[in-house]
Design a protein around this motif. Structure first.
Motif, PDB file in Angstrom:
ATOM      1  N   TYR A 330       0.837  -1.203   0.000  1.00 27.92           N
ATOM      2  CA  TYR A 330       0.000   0.000   0.000  1.00 27.92           C
ATOM      3  C   TYR A 330       0.872   1.253   0.000  1.00 27.92           C
ATOM      4  O   TYR A 330       0.618   2.220  -0.733  1.00 27.92           O
ATOM      5  N   ASN A 333       2.385   2.018  -3.296  1.00 30.31           N
ATOM      6  CA  ASN A 333       1.389   2.597  -4.206  1.00 30.31           C
ATOM      7  C   ASN A 333       1.178   4.081  -3.913  1.00 30.31           C
ATOM      8  O   ASN A 333       1.056   4.904  -4.828  1.00 30.31           O
ATOM      9  N   GLY A 366      -5.440   2.456  -6.159  1.00 30.37           N
ATOM     10  CA  GLY A 366      -4.805   1.142  -6.087  1.00 30.37           C
ATOM     11  C   GLY A 366      -4.302   0.593  -7.392  1.00 30.37           C
ATOM     12  O   GLY A 366      -3.712  -0.490  -7.425  1.00 30.37           O
ATOM     13  N   ASN A 410      -7.231  -4.578  -2.730  1.00 31.24           N
ATOM     14  CA  ASN A 410      -6.956  -3.303  -3.371  1.00 31.24           C
ATOM     15  C   ASN A 410      -5.903  -2.582  -2.554  1.00 31.24           C
ATOM     16  O   ASN A 410      -6.069  -2.386  -1.354  1.00 31.24           O
ATOM     17  N   GLY A 412      -5.018   0.482  -2.578  1.00 33.03           N
ATOM     18  CA  GLY A 412      -5.216   1.918  -2.535  1.00 33.03           C
ATOM     19  C   GLY A 412      -6.225   2.318  -1.475  1.00 33.03           C
ATOM     20  O   GLY A 412      -6.513   1.561  -0.538  1.00 33.03           O
TER      21      GLY A 412
END
Length: 641
Positions: A330, A333, A366, A410, A412
């Motif tokens: 995460y 990202n 994401g 995900n 994001g």
């Protein structure tokens, strides 16, 4: 009829060995290049018990076999090795030779887990929302509703071995339903109760170690691997009429006990050791480990190494209820998103600002590929800024022991429920630090807009399969030594000729943003009238794409040209295309490169063909010499340094 007998009958049915130029196979059918299709005996072929039918596609004669096609094909080339398609043979051998053990391991893990990730991600996100609703007081942890919804989320993880068994069986070419039956036996209530009773357990006098198979990963992978060999062995010795009953029977009777006695304990030990080692490194490493792993995460993802950690992450979530590695993905990202946002604030070009803003928002959601490949790696400094911000965020996260409690699917903002738990606010802090630091560093480093630095692995900002393939097609496929031999020359002025006969149109009129917005470079496009592509320059073939719909050539004067036949034609996987050159070949302007069945392709796809100068920054002028009707080998493009 055995496979070798079937193979001989098929060769006879298509007109004999002397009527065959070459043969290869796809998932379900043998694909013959025959000298004369009329010599094939359709009726005789379709009478064979392993042949489902025949078909003619273009000049290719196809014999439909089904699931056993690989075995029939192997029998044909074993008897007649000279018939195997030479290009296919060389390509397969080259690919296997170039892949080391680690690469094959990553590829295997990715191929097993990719099909089941939607189920895991959906269930994980549901578990995250349940935790959120309970913490907000919207749902009572003891209610029937809570228990039912929890079961929806927990079921996938509890019965994870069944999903893995089915997916792994497809990869190992074993019966997926028998593989699931193996996992069911290991997880049956009676076996579970027996192994958890605390009493000694034995099978035929051999001690059975107590192992919990629910939510496990490694044991079932090893069990299905063993199953694939056991099935192959019994398929060879059991008559066809008895295979349906006795191959599954004997496979289950052998694989399940061996798994319980040997593989289960071994797999559990390996899984625990791997998880323990990585977790120890992350926990004990703290701040330094977070800085190193956080900063390198983008590179880890690019190389595919993160797939090797999927079993570890799932094991941690299943056994400990949390995982410390997942937050770093995460954070990476967020770092890439922040770096791209920095490009938006720093850039002056309106098109680049628009691209940076849209891809930064996408990265926050994401999906980082558009930002990372379309902006950050293209200009390099933003990519470095993203790594620096991710290192800062990763160090903060591991210093305060941030955990992910579910696999939300995900990486994001929509996946933030994965962090709901005791370390939630530290997780948010790590994400914020990664974004803000990357944003600031990206602004400070800036970019060189007038001549953006191009990475050798050029890609673009659209994540469709066609555009990913187009980017890959522009990569030089030769080794560094081959590139030097091909001649890395200083670009000079040059005239580029039409690669086909048809109508020349501006590249910007293509209905594909990768080419139409000139993300791959400037150039020209054509609507072809004939299915033949010739070389527009004299030079070296740098890459003939595997699916034959694209080719890259570097001229002797230094211009690098990507020719891409049609839009989304990568989905044809080479059907209707034939390559007449190979990577490394020397060609002259006008030499035949590809032929393609124009009418058949045009039924399904836009056939507009792009010719792009992929080293556009090396030139000050790239302009069409003429538009409208053109013939192959006419001057159509000028490039000036």
């Amino acid at each position: 009829m055995n496979y070798q007998e079937t193979a001989n009958k098929i060769v006879e049915g298509v007109g004999g060995k002397n009527n065959i130029n070459s043969v290869y196979h796809c998932v379900t059918r043998l694909r013959f290049d025959l000298k004369d299709n009329s010599k094939a005996d359709k009726a005789a072929l379709e009478k064979l018990d392993k042949v489902m039918g025949t078909n003619i596609a273009g000049k290719q004669y196809q014999v439909i076999i089904g699931n056993d096609v690989a075995r029939v094909f192997d029998s044909i080339v074993k008897e007649y090795p000279e018939l195997q398609d030479k290009k296919e043979k060389e390509q397969d051998a080259g690919e296997q030779k170039n892949k080391n053990v680690i690469s094959r391991l990553f590829e295997f893990i990715a191929s097993v887990f990719a099909p089941i990730l939607p189920a895991i991600a959906g269930a994980g996100l549901l578990k995250g929302f349940i935790a959120l609703f309970v913490s907000l007081g919207w749902l009572s942890a003891g209610s029937d509703t809570y228990r039912i919804i929890s079961s929806i989320g927990d079921g996938v993880f509890h019965f994870l071995p069944m999903l893995i068994a089915f997916s792994a069986a497809r990869k190992f070419n074993s019966n997926p339903f028998v593989a699931v039956a193996v996992s069911m036996a290991l997880m049956s209530p009676d076996i579970t109760a027996l192994l958890s009773s605390g009493n000694p357990v034995a099978f035929l006098g051999i001690p059975v170690t107590s192992v919990t198979y629910a939510s496990s990963v490694i044991p079932i992978l090893l069990a299905v691997w063993l199953l694939s060999y056991v099935e192959k062995g019994f398929n060879k010795i059991i008559p066809s009429s008895l295979k349906l009953l006795f191959v599954p029977l004997f496979s289950l009777l052998i694989v399940v006990p061996i798994t319980m006695i040997v593989i289960g304990p071994l797999g559990t030990f390996v899984g625990d050791a791997l998880s323990g080692g990585i977790n120890w490194l992350i926990v004990e490493g703290g701040l330094p480990a977070g800085i190193i792993l956080g900063g390198a995460m983008a590179l880890i993802v690019m190389t595919g190494m993160h797939y090797a950690l999927v079993p570890v992450i799932l094991s941690n979530l299943a056994t400990s209820g949390f995982d410390k590695f997942l937050p770093l993905t995460y954070i990476s990202n967020m770092g890439q998103a922040g770096a791209t946002a920095g490009v938006f604030f720093r850039a002056k070009d309106k098109k680049l600002k628009s691209l940076a803003l849209s891809t930064a928002l996408t990265a926050l959601m994401g999906v980082t590929e558009p930002a990372m490949y379309g902006v950050n790696m293209r200009y390099k400094k933003p990519f470095l800024a993203g790594m620096i911000g991710s290192a800062a965020g990763g160090g903060f996260a591991l210093m305060f022991g941030v955990n992910a409690y579910v696999l939300a699917g995900n990486g994001g903002l929509p996946g933030i429920p994965a962090f709901i738990g005791p370390t939630f606010w530290y997780a948010i802090g790590g994400l914020a630090i990664a974004f803000v630091v990357s944003l600031i560093v990206s602004i400070l480093l800036g970019i060189k807009e007038e001549a953006p630095e191009q990475d050798n692995s050029r890609s673009e900002s659209n994540v469709s399969a066609e555009q990913d393939e187009a980017a890959a097609a522009s990569n030089a496929a030769l080794s560094p030594a081959d590139l030097l031999e091909a001649g890395s020359v200083e670009p000079t002025d040059e005239t580029v000729y039409a690669p086909l006969t048809g109508t020349a149109i501006p590249l910007t009129e293509m209905d594909d943003p990768t080419f139409g917005e000139e993300m791959m470079g400037k150039g020209i496009a054509f609507v072809p009238e004939r299915g033949e592509l010739v070389s527009p320059v004299t030079g070296t073939v740098m890459n003939v794409f595997k699916t034959k719909h694209a080719i890259v050539i570097r001229s002797t004067d230094g211009v690098e040209l990507l020719m891409h036949v049609g839009i989304n034609t990568v989905k044809l996987r080479g059907q209707y295309f034939e390559a007449h050159v190979q990577t490394g070949d020397q060609v002259k302007a006008g030499d035949k490169l590809l032929t393609f069945e124009l009418d058949k392709i045009a039924r399904e796809y836009d056939i507009t063909t792009a010719m792009v100068v992929t080293n556009t920054p090396d030139y000050t002028v790239i302009a069409p010499l003429q538009l409208g009707p053109v013939a192959a080998k006419q001057p159509v493009l000028k490039v000036e340094v």
